[in-house]
Design a protein around this motif. Structure first.
Motif, PDB file in Angstrom:
ATOM      1  N   LEU A   8      49.064  -7.303 -33.892  1.00 55.75           N
ATOM      2  CA  LEU A   8      49.143  -7.496 -32.537  1.00 55.75           C
ATOM      3  C   LEU A   8      48.097  -6.600 -31.794  1.00 55.75           C
ATOM      4  CD1 LEU A   8      52.902  -7.719 -31.685  1.00 55.75           C
ATOM      5  CD2 LEU A   8      51.111  -9.443 -31.770  1.00 55.75           C
ATOM      6  N   ALA A   9      47.706  -5.421 -32.525  1.00 58.34           N
ATOM      7  CA  ALA A   9      46.714  -4.742 -31.904  1.00 58.34           C
ATOM      8  C   ALA A   9      45.180  -5.284 -32.094  1.00 58.34           C
ATOM      9  CB  ALA A   9      46.594  -3.462 -32.663  1.00 58.34           C
ATOM     10  N   ALA A  10      45.159  -5.978 -33.333  1.00 61.84           N
ATOM     11  CA  ALA A  10      44.147  -6.691 -33.667  1.00 61.84           C
ATOM     12  C   ALA A  10      43.633  -7.906 -32.814  1.00 61.84           C
ATOM     13  CB  ALA A  10      43.810  -7.046 -35.340  1.00 61.84           C
ATOM     14  N   VAL A  11      44.867  -8.613 -32.513  1.00 62.60           N
ATOM     15  CA  VAL A  11      44.646  -9.708 -31.681  1.00 62.60           C
ATOM     16  C   VAL A  11      43.983  -9.193 -30.099  1.00 62.60           C
ATOM     17  CG1 VAL A  11      45.887 -11.467 -30.446  1.00 62.60           C
ATOM     18  CG2 VAL A  11      46.275 -11.163 -32.749  1.00 62.60           C
ATOM     19  N   ARG A  12      44.837  -8.363 -29.646  1.00 62.89           N
ATOM     20  CA  ARG A  12      44.318  -7.798 -28.416  1.00 62.89           C
ATOM     21  C   ARG A  12      42.890  -7.270 -28.319  1.00 62.89           C
ATOM     22  NH1 ARG A  12      49.272  -4.713 -29.015  1.00 62.89           N
ATOM     23  NH2 ARG A  12      50.909  -5.754 -28.154  1.00 62.89           N
ATOM     24  N   THR A  13      42.304  -6.609 -29.294  1.00 64.14           N
ATOM     25  CA  THR A  13      41.125  -6.129 -29.563  1.00 64.14           C
ATOM     26  C   THR A  13      40.051  -7.576 -29.385  1.00 64.14           C
ATOM     27  OG1 THR A  13      41.705  -4.189 -30.604  1.00 64.14           O
ATOM     28  CG2 THR A  13      39.503  -4.924 -30.611  1.00 64.14           C
ATOM     29  N   ALA A  14      40.381  -8.548 -30.214  1.00 60.91           N
ATOM     30  CA  ALA A  14      39.655  -9.716 -30.468  1.00 60.91           C
ATOM     31  C   ALA A  14      39.540 -10.313 -29.230  1.00 60.91           C
ATOM     32  CB  ALA A  14      40.297 -10.735 -31.702  1.00 60.91           C
ATOM     33  N   LEU A  15      40.513 -10.423 -28.286  1.00 67.05           N
ATOM     34  CA  LEU A  15      40.715 -11.279 -27.351  1.00 67.05           C
ATOM     35  C   LEU A  15      39.877 -10.416 -25.899  1.00 67.05           C
ATOM     36  CD1 LEU A  15      44.396 -12.466 -26.802  1.00 67.05           C
ATOM     37  CD2 LEU A  15      42.342 -13.637 -27.459  1.00 67.05           C
ATOM     38  N   GLY A  16      39.823  -8.960 -26.102  1.00 67.66           N
ATOM     39  CA  GLY A  16      39.183  -8.170 -24.892  1.00 67.66           C
ATOM     40  C   GLY A  16      39.951  -8.380 -23.852  1.00 67.66           C
ATOM     41  N   PRO A  17      39.510  -7.246 -22.855  1.00 59.28           N
ATOM     42  CA  PRO A  17      40.096  -7.014 -21.703  1.00 59.28           C
ATOM     43  C   PRO A  17      40.000  -7.969 -20.375  1.00 59.28           C
ATOM     44  CG  PRO A  17      38.203  -5.506 -21.828  1.00 59.28           C
ATOM     45  CD  PRO A  17      38.323  -6.378 -23.214  1.00 59.28           C
ATOM     46  N   ASP A  18      39.091  -8.888 -20.707  1.00 56.87           N
ATOM     47  CA  ASP A  18      38.557  -9.768 -19.721  1.00 56.87           C
ATOM     48  C   ASP A  18      39.096 -11.074 -19.894  1.00 56.87           C
ATOM     49  OD1 ASP A  18      37.154  -7.876 -18.349  1.00 56.87           O
ATOM     50  OD2 ASP A  18      35.409  -8.249 -19.686  1.00 56.87           O
ATOM     51  N   ARG A  19      40.110 -11.214 -20.878  1.00 56.95           N
ATOM     52  CA  ARG A  19      40.675 -12.699 -20.948  1.00 56.95           C
ATOM     53  C   ARG A  19      41.357 -13.167 -19.748  1.00 56.95           C
ATOM     54  NH1 ARG A  19      44.127  -9.008 -23.526  1.00 56.95           N
ATOM     55  NH2 ARG A  19      46.167  -9.451 -23.101  1.00 56.95           N
ATOM     56  N   PRO A  20      41.422 -14.617 -19.506  1.00 58.84           N
ATOM     57  CA  PRO A  20      42.200 -14.843 -18.281  1.00 58.84           C
ATOM     58  C   PRO A  20      43.743 -14.643 -18.581  1.00 58.84           C
ATOM     59  CG  PRO A  20      41.442 -16.984 -19.746  1.00 58.84           C
ATOM     60  CD  PRO A  20      40.619 -15.540 -20.071  1.00 58.84           C
ATOM     61  N   GLU A  21      44.228 -14.431 -17.775  1.00 64.59           N
ATOM     62  CA  GLU A  21      45.936 -14.383 -17.577  1.00 64.59           C
ATOM     63  C   GLU A  21      46.327 -15.532 -17.673  1.00 64.59           C
ATOM     64  OE1 GLU A  21      49.668 -12.827 -14.939  1.00 64.59           O
ATOM     65  OE2 GLU A  21      47.715 -12.340 -14.321  1.00 64.59           O
ATOM     66  N   ARG A  22      47.343 -15.856 -18.713  1.00 64.27           N
ATOM     67  CA  ARG A  22      48.025 -17.209 -18.997  1.00 64.27           C
ATOM     68  C   ARG A  22      48.963 -17.360 -17.947  1.00 64.27           C
ATOM     69  NH1 ARG A  22      50.568 -19.387 -24.598  1.00 64.27           N
ATOM     70  NH2 ARG A  22      50.768 -21.649 -23.924  1.00 64.27           N
ATOM     71  N   ARG A  23      48.906 -18.432 -17.020  1.00 67.88           N
ATOM     72  CA  ARG A  23      49.748 -18.697 -16.248  1.00 67.88           C
ATOM     73  C   ARG A  23      51.289 -19.712 -16.755  1.00 67.88           C
ATOM     74  NH1 ARG A  23      46.261 -20.902 -11.075  1.00 67.88           N
ATOM     75  NH2 ARG A  23      45.101 -18.991 -10.820  1.00 67.88           N
ATOM     76  N   PRO A  24      52.318 -19.442 -16.204  1.00 65.61           N
ATOM     77  CA  PRO A  24      53.429 -19.941 -16.940  1.00 65.61           C
ATOM     78  C   PRO A  24      53.286 -21.354 -16.425  1.00 65.61           C
ATOM     79  CG  PRO A  24      54.058 -18.539 -15.121  1.00 65.61           C
ATOM     80  CD  PRO A  24      52.733 -18.281 -15.185  1.00 65.61           C
TER      81      PRO A  24
END
Length: 204
Positions: A8-24
């Motif tokens: 999960l940490a690797a996925v978060r790092t790959a996505l980066g902090p600027d990824r768009p928030e997923r709307r429900p």
């Protein structure tokens, strides 16, 4: 730290902090049968009748006052007509289902029922075997099925039909007369249900 945490940490790092928030995802409610605007409903019923006919079923359009006459005409010269409880039509040569066995049902010329829904896109009628429809065997064993569908029971497509149906009730979906094909694609009708289907569509 567990292997799961590492992934999960690797996925978060790959996505980066600027990824768009997923709307429900918000599901859009399906309109209830009969809720379509009048002009749209007329086109919907026309499409349903057209698709039913595409399946080699007979389609009769009539007004509410003409239902009995239309059903009687569809029955031709049938002398034993099965009418389930709750079908309030005055028809000749009627037989009440009672405790008819499969052999008894096979001796009936035709069965007349109502439907729960009609699906315009596929030309399918759906029965949930309440009043006016009877148990499933009544519409699977006799060789001729006459089904009455009112215009306000027609829905546009399968998803809206599923949304409108009670999943706890038994259901029979019928698209044309029963038919199957062997390995050489020779069509055989009447093997798994009625050989003949007449649908009476009641407008208005």
């Amino acid at each position: 730290m567990s292997a799961r945490d590492d992934v999960l940490a690797a996925v978060r790092t790959a996505l980066g902090p600027d990824r768009p928030e997923r709307r429900p995802r918000v599901a859009r409610p399906h309109p209830a049968p009969g809720a379509t605007a009048p002009a749209d409903r007329a086109a919907l019923v026309d499409l349903f009748a057209e698709r039913v006919a595409d399946y080699r079923a007979s389609v009769t359009r009539c007004r509410p006052a003409e239902v009995e006459a239309a059903v009687a005409a569809a029955l031709d010269d049938a002398t034993r007509v099965l009418v389930p409880d709750g079908l309030f039509l005055d028809l000749p040569h009627t037989v009440l289902p009672g405790d008819l066995t499969t052999e008894g049902l096979d001796g009936v010329d035709a069965v007349v029922t109502t439907a729960t829904l009609g699906i315009a896109e596929t030309g399918t009628i759906v029965l949930t075997h309440g009043p006016g429809q009877g148990r499933r065997a009544l519409t699977l064993v006799p060789d001729h099925h006459v089904c009455v569908v009112t215009g306000d029971q027609v829905v546009p497509d399968v998803p809206q039909a599923i949304a409108a149906l009670d999943p706890l009730r038994p259901q029979t979906w019928v698209s044309g007369p029963s038919a199957t094909s062997d390995i050489e694609l020779d069509r055989v009708e009447g093997v798994h249900g009625p050989r003949r289907l007449d649908v009476v569509v009641v407008d208005g």
